[in-house]
Design a protein around this motif. Structure first.
Motif, PDB file in Angstrom:
ATOM      1  N   GLU A  83      -3.421   2.404  -7.062  1.00  0.00           N
ATOM      2  CA  GLU A  83      -3.772   2.328  -5.644  1.00  0.00           C
ATOM      3  C   GLU A  83      -2.880   3.218  -4.786  1.00  0.00           C
ATOM      4  OE1 GLU A  83      -3.806  -1.665  -4.288  1.00  0.00           O
ATOM      5  OE2 GLU A  83      -5.554  -2.256  -5.490  1.00  0.00           O
ATOM      6  N   ASP A  84      -1.671   3.479  -5.258  1.00  0.00           N
ATOM      7  CA  ASP A  84      -0.747   4.315  -4.487  1.00  0.00           C
ATOM      8  C   ASP A  84      -1.233   5.757  -4.387  1.00  0.00           C
ATOM      9  OD1 ASP A  84       0.831   2.150  -4.132  1.00  0.00           O
ATOM     10  OD2 ASP A  84       2.431   2.770  -5.470  1.00  0.00           O
ATOM     11  N   TYR A  85      -2.184   6.145  -5.217  1.00  0.00           N
ATOM     12  CA  TYR A  85      -2.703   7.516  -5.197  1.00  0.00           C
ATOM     13  C   TYR A  85      -4.107   7.597  -4.591  1.00  0.00           C
ATOM     14  CZ  TYR A  85       1.052   7.767  -8.654  1.00  0.00           C
ATOM     15  OH  TYR A  85       2.263   7.670  -9.296  1.00  0.00           O
ATOM     16  N   GLU A  86      -4.643   6.445  -4.158  1.00  0.00           N
ATOM     17  CA  GLU A  86      -5.995   6.387  -3.612  1.00  0.00           C
ATOM     18  C   GLU A  86      -5.960   6.211  -2.095  1.00  0.00           C
ATOM     19  OE1 GLU A  86      -8.961   6.403  -5.327  1.00  0.00           O
ATOM     20  OE2 GLU A  86      -8.032   6.644  -7.296  1.00  0.00           O
ATOM     21  N   PRO A  87      -6.815   6.960  -1.360  1.00  0.00           N
ATOM     22  CA  PRO A  87      -6.852   6.781   0.097  1.00  0.00           C
ATOM     23  C   PRO A  87      -7.408   5.419   0.497  1.00  0.00           C
ATOM     24  CG  PRO A  87      -8.594   8.271  -0.622  1.00  0.00           C
ATOM     25  CD  PRO A  87      -7.742   8.003  -1.813  1.00  0.00           C
TER      26      PRO A  87
ATOM     27  N   LEU B  21     -14.429   4.552   2.527  1.00  0.00           N
ATOM     28  CA  LEU B  21     -13.877   5.460   3.532  1.00  0.00           C
ATOM     29  C   LEU B  21     -14.903   5.812   4.612  1.00  0.00           C
ATOM     30  CD1 LEU B  21     -12.056   7.890   1.051  1.00  0.00           C
ATOM     31  CD2 LEU B  21     -11.165   5.780   2.074  1.00  0.00           C
ATOM     32  N   LYS B  22     -16.003   5.098   4.650  1.00  0.00           N
ATOM     33  CA  LYS B  22     -17.122   5.452   5.526  1.00  0.00           C
ATOM     34  C   LYS B  22     -16.775   5.339   7.009  1.00  0.00           C
ATOM     35  CE  LYS B  22     -22.131   4.765   5.916  1.00  0.00           C
ATOM     36  NZ  LYS B  22     -22.168   4.846   7.372  1.00  0.00           N
ATOM     37  N   LEU B  23     -15.930   4.390   7.381  1.00  0.00           N
ATOM     38  CA  LEU B  23     -15.606   4.195   8.795  1.00  0.00           C
ATOM     39  C   LEU B  23     -15.026   5.450   9.416  1.00  0.00           C
ATOM     40  CD1 LEU B  23     -15.285   2.344  11.286  1.00  0.00           C
ATOM     41  CD2 LEU B  23     -13.032   1.689  10.391  1.00  0.00           C
ATOM     42  N   VAL B  24     -14.011   6.029   8.784  1.00  0.00           N
ATOM     43  CA  VAL B  24     -13.397   7.237   9.330  1.00  0.00           C
ATOM     44  C   VAL B  24     -14.298   8.447   9.106  1.00  0.00           C
ATOM     45  CG1 VAL B  24     -11.373   8.737   9.273  1.00  0.00           C
ATOM     46  CG2 VAL B  24     -11.094   6.278   8.990  1.00  0.00           C
TER      47      VAL B  24
ATOM     48  N   TYR C 195      -5.683   3.555  12.385  1.00  0.00           N
ATOM     49  CA  TYR C 195      -4.952   4.713  12.912  1.00  0.00           C
ATOM     50  C   TYR C 195      -3.639   4.928  12.165  1.00  0.00           C
ATOM     51  CZ  TYR C 195      -2.303   7.612  16.195  1.00  0.00           C
ATOM     52  OH  TYR C 195      -1.539   8.609  16.752  1.00  0.00           O
ATOM     53  N   ARG C 196      -2.899   3.847  11.941  1.00  0.00           N
ATOM     54  CA  ARG C 196      -1.627   3.960  11.231  1.00  0.00           C
ATOM     55  C   ARG C 196      -1.830   4.261   9.757  1.00  0.00           C
ATOM     56  NH1 ARG C 196       1.996  -0.947  13.964  1.00  0.00           N
ATOM     57  NH2 ARG C 196       2.225   0.053  16.003  1.00  0.00           N
ATOM     58  N   SER C 197      -2.940   3.807   9.193  1.00  0.00           N
ATOM     59  CA  SER C 197      -3.210   4.070   7.783  1.00  0.00           C
ATOM     60  C   SER C 197      -3.583   5.524   7.528  1.00  0.00           C
ATOM     61  CB  SER C 197      -4.331   3.155   7.277  1.00  0.00           C
ATOM     62  OG  SER C 197      -3.924   1.794   7.310  1.00  0.00           O
ATOM     63  N   ILE C 198      -4.016   6.228   8.571  1.00  0.00           N
ATOM     64  CA  ILE C 198      -4.332   7.650   8.407  1.00  0.00           C
ATOM     65  C   ILE C 198      -3.087   8.407   7.957  1.00  0.00           C
ATOM     66  CG2 ILE C 198      -4.946   9.768   9.647  1.00  0.00           C
ATOM     67  CD1 ILE C 198      -6.896   8.112  11.306  1.00  0.00           C
ATOM     68  N   ARG C 199      -1.939   8.084   8.552  1.00  0.00           N
ATOM     69  CA  ARG C 199      -0.701   8.749   8.145  1.00  0.00           C
ATOM     70  C   ARG C 199      -0.374   8.440   6.692  1.00  0.00           C
ATOM     71  NH1 ARG C 199       5.057   7.501  10.937  1.00  0.00           N
ATOM     72  NH2 ARG C 199       5.186   5.980   9.262  1.00  0.00           N
ATOM     73  N   ARG C 200      -0.607   7.208   6.279  1.00  0.00           N
ATOM     74  CA  ARG C 200      -0.375   6.826   4.881  1.00  0.00           C
ATOM     75  C   ARG C 200      -1.214   7.699   3.948  1.00  0.00           C
ATOM     76  NH1 ARG C 200      -3.700   5.003   0.469  1.00  0.00           N
ATOM     77  NH2 ARG C 200      -2.489   3.594  -0.840  1.00  0.00           N
ATOM     78  N   ASP C 201      -2.480   7.934   4.320  1.00  0.00           N
ATOM     79  CA  ASP C 201      -3.363   8.722   3.462  1.00  0.00           C
ATOM     80  C   ASP C 201      -3.013  10.205   3.475  1.00  0.00           C
ATOM     81  OD1 ASP C 201      -4.625   6.420   2.759  1.00  0.00           O
ATOM     82  OD2 ASP C 201      -6.433   6.749   3.946  1.00  0.00           O
ATOM     83  N   MET C 202      -2.269  10.660   4.485  1.00  0.00           N
ATOM     84  CA  MET C 202      -1.795  12.040   4.490  1.00  0.00           C
ATOM     85  C   MET C 202      -0.689  12.274   3.463  1.00  0.00           C
ATOM     86  SD  MET C 202      -1.606  13.004   8.531  1.00  0.00           S
ATOM     87  CE  MET C 202      -3.073  13.014   9.575  1.00  0.00           C
TER      88      MET C 202
ATOM     89  N   TYR D 202       4.801   1.850   3.574  1.00  0.00           N
ATOM     90  CA  TYR D 202       4.282   3.058   2.954  1.00  0.00           C
ATOM     91  C   TYR D 202       5.339   3.832   2.162  1.00  0.00           C
ATOM     92  CZ  TYR D 202       0.460   2.196   6.236  1.00  0.00           C
ATOM     93  OH  TYR D 202      -0.569   1.615   6.939  1.00  0.00           O
ATOM     94  N   THR D 203       6.543   3.299   2.074  1.00  0.00           N
ATOM     95  CA  THR D 203       7.622   4.004   1.372  1.00  0.00           C
ATOM     96  C   THR D 203       7.288   4.228  -0.097  1.00  0.00           C
ATOM     97  OG1 THR D 203       9.313   3.156   2.881  1.00  0.00           O
ATOM     98  CG2 THR D 203      10.054   3.896   0.718  1.00  0.00           C
ATOM     99  N   ARG D 204       6.779   3.204  -0.744  1.00  0.00           N
ATOM    100  CA  ARG D 204       6.448   3.327  -2.174  1.00  0.00           C
ATOM    101  C   ARG D 204       5.348   4.370  -2.389  1.00  0.00           C
ATOM    102  NH1 ARG D 204       3.751  -1.728  -4.713  1.00  0.00           N
ATOM    103  NH2 ARG D 204       1.899  -0.668  -3.901  1.00  0.00           N
ATOM    104  N   VAL D 205       4.324   4.334  -1.538  1.00  0.00           N
ATOM    105  CA  VAL D 205       3.226   5.294  -1.654  1.00  0.00           C
ATOM    106  C   VAL D 205       3.747   6.718  -1.467  1.00  0.00           C
ATOM    107  CG1 VAL D 205       1.077   6.082  -0.576  1.00  0.00           C
ATOM    108  CG2 VAL D 205       1.481   3.641  -0.908  1.00  0.00           C
ATOM    109  N   PHE D 206       4.571   6.895  -0.442  1.00  0.00           N
ATOM    110  CA  PHE D 206       5.096   8.226  -0.138  1.00  0.00           C
ATOM    111  C   PHE D 206       5.883   8.789  -1.316  1.00  0.00           C
ATOM    112  CE2 PHE D 206       8.593  10.863   1.508  1.00  0.00           C
ATOM    113  CZ  PHE D 206       7.850  11.876   2.116  1.00  0.00           C
ATOM    114  N   PHE D 207       6.837   8.015  -1.830  1.00  0.00           N
ATOM    115  CA  PHE D 207       7.692   8.533  -2.895  1.00  0.00           C
ATOM    116  C   PHE D 207       6.945   8.654  -4.226  1.00  0.00           C
ATOM    117  CE2 PHE D 207      11.348   7.259  -0.145  1.00  0.00           C
ATOM    118  CZ  PHE D 207      11.903   8.525  -0.059  1.00  0.00           C
ATOM    119  N   ASN D 208       6.013   7.769  -4.504  1.00  0.00           N
ATOM    120  CA  ASN D 208       5.235   7.929  -5.738  1.00  0.00           C
ATOM    121  C   ASN D 208       4.445   9.233  -5.727  1.00  0.00           C
ATOM    122  OD1 ASN D 208       5.725   5.892  -7.637  1.00  0.00           O
ATOM    123  ND2 ASN D 208       4.440   4.422  -6.584  1.00  0.00           N
ATOM    124  N   ASN D 209       3.897   9.593  -4.572  1.00  0.00           N
ATOM    125  CA  ASN D 209       3.140  10.833  -4.483  1.00  0.00           C
ATOM    126  C   ASN D 209       4.053  12.052  -4.460  1.00  0.00           C
ATOM    127  OD1 ASN D 209      -0.037  10.551  -3.956  1.00  0.00           O
ATOM    128  ND2 ASN D 209       1.010   8.727  -3.204  1.00  0.00           N
TER     129      ASN D 209
END
Length: 446
Positions: A18-22, A37-40, A129-136, A304-311
């Motif tokens: 999941e850490d690699y999925e938007p 992802l249909k909403l955005v 809105y905040r999750s958009i940054r996570r997906d970046m 989002y720290t774990r997601v960021f560093f895993n990627n």
């Protein structure tokens, strides 16, 4: 253009996939048209209008992207891009880039930026809105940086060449290090700042690993007794009589120290280094009137720290990244040694090294446990620091000094008690001396 990397399959199997999925938005073709992802996706036409404005036509932007469509498509595997015609691919790149540029853009008008954020929140809600940054942050959720540059050059024709990259670096630096000015200091030529990045994730990596690995070595002139030479000579003597040298040679490279609290028990205190870079790890050895210090860069730990560093680790490990200096992986490997229990997190919080946005210190410990560095070789960035810590850890002299300092100089009352004991001891010595060697009688006193 550079290939948009994919996460190695081994990492997806070993780690939390999941850490690699938007979660809310796709950028590029890898996760395009996924149902969750249909909403955005439905919001993207609005994002286009927000970026383009009323005085320009979308066709101009799509035509510019179409002019480089072959280069853009070559950044992805053919089995992915063949699902799209050239115009479909150009439209996808355009819409995705507009979402990014409404979030991170060259527009320095604070009021206008605030209105854009309000518009996104109105349509999507603050959580999305905040999750958009996570997906970046995701390695597989990137588009070529060249696409962003093309759109910015058209939308803001008076923007100086190269300033967009600098602007994005400053914006990212401000975001990661809570720096209001966004001024990146102490950058090295090989940090790559200002050069054309492959994608946004490369920008993020640049700004968190800027600066030199080590500080210049200066002669200690701080007015405090630096006794490293004396300690080194004592260590040699103690090593010979206690066979420490042979033991240390056997333990070389194993890094038996395990945590911040473990280091503290050996006389190594931790503090914030004040260096805004993951390379800002420094070790100051024991001095006569000061403990050894391990200085670490300030870091937020959030959801989002774990997601960021895993990627980031996946980016450094991906076959086509061409990254030789794996600074992020080296930093995480080092932190995994230091953060083992909630007491370690508490110590780092109190020393203003970590800010815990997760609530529980146990949650922070779990974040670092979940980060897998796949037993990567130690980066040269942290090798010297680990060697210095290991040397201190095995030093009996330095350990004795730490225990003495902790026992007798830990609070004012123990200091007072020690001084009183020394004073009484001196009185006893003087009294004993004069009892054995009485002062001669003065004949004039008879």
């Amino acid at each position: 253009m550079t290939l948009m990397q994919m996460v190695p399959l081994l990492m997806k199997k070993e780690n939390n996939n999941e850490d690699y999925e938007p979660k809310v938005v796709s950028f590029g073709p890898y996760h395009h048209e996924k149902e969750n992802l249909k909403l955005v996706e439905d919001f993207k036409p609005t994002a286009v209008q927000m970026f383009v404005g009323s005085d320009m036509n979308e066709v101009v932007f799509i035509s510019a992207i179409s002019g480089e469509i072959e280069n853009a498509k070559s950044c992805y595997p053919r089995e992915v891009t063949r699902r799209y015609t050239d115009i479909q691919f150009a439209q996808m790149m355009f819409r995705d880039a507009c979402v990014i540029l409404n979030y991170f853009g060259p527009d320095n008008d604070v009021e206008h930026s605030w209105k854009k954020a309000e518009t996104i929140n109105h349509h999507l809600g603050i959580a999305v809105y905040r999750s958009i940054r996570r997906d970046m942050y995701l390695l597989e959720n990137q588009i070529p940086f060249r696409i962003l540059e093309i759109l910015v050059a058209l939308r803001y024709p008076n923007t100086p060449k190269g300033s967009f990259v600098t602007n994005m670096e400053q914006h990212s630096f401000k975001m990661f290090f809570n720096d209001k000015k966004g001024k990146i200091e102490h950058a090295e030529p090989n940090d790559g700042l200002g050069k054309n990045p492959a994608h946004l994730l490369e920008i993020f990596r640049r700004v968190i690993v800027t600066g030199p690995t080590h500080d210049p070595i200066f002669r200690d002139n701080d007015g405090c007794c630096n006794v490293n030479d004396m300690l080194s000579n004592l260590e040699k003597g103690v090593g010979k009589c206690c066979n420490d040298d042979e033991k240390n040679e056997d333990m070389h490279g194993l890094y038996v120290f395990r945590s911040i609290t473990d280091l503290k028990s050996k006389g190594i205190n931790s503090k914030a280094s004040g260096i805004k870079s993951l390379k800002g790890v420094r070790f100051s050895p024991t001095r006569f009137c000061r403990s050894a210090e391990l200085k670490l860069p300030f870091m937020y730990v959030d959801m989002y720290t774990r997601v960021f560093f895993n990627n980031m680790i996946a980016y450094e490990f991906s076959p086509n990244s061409h990254i030789i200096d794996k600074s992020v992986t080296g930093y995480i490997s080092f932190m995994k040694l230091l953060v083992v229990t909630k007491e370690d997190v508490k110590e780092m919080r109190e020393n203003k090294i970590l800010i815990n946005s997760l609530g529980s210190d146990d949650d922070v410990v779990q974040v670092y446990k979940d980060l897998n560095t796949f037993e990567a070789e130690d980066s040269s960035n942290f090798w010297k620091v680990k060697q210095s810590i290991e040397k201190h850890y095995h030093s009996k002299i330095r350990t004795w000094m730490a225990e003495f300092r902790t026992t007798y100089f830990n609070n004012p009352w123990t200091i007072i008690a020690l001084l009183a004991s020394l004073f009484l001891l001196c009185l006893d010595i003087v009294q004993t001396y004069y009892a054995i060697h009485p002062a001669p009688n003065n004949p004039g006193d008879a």
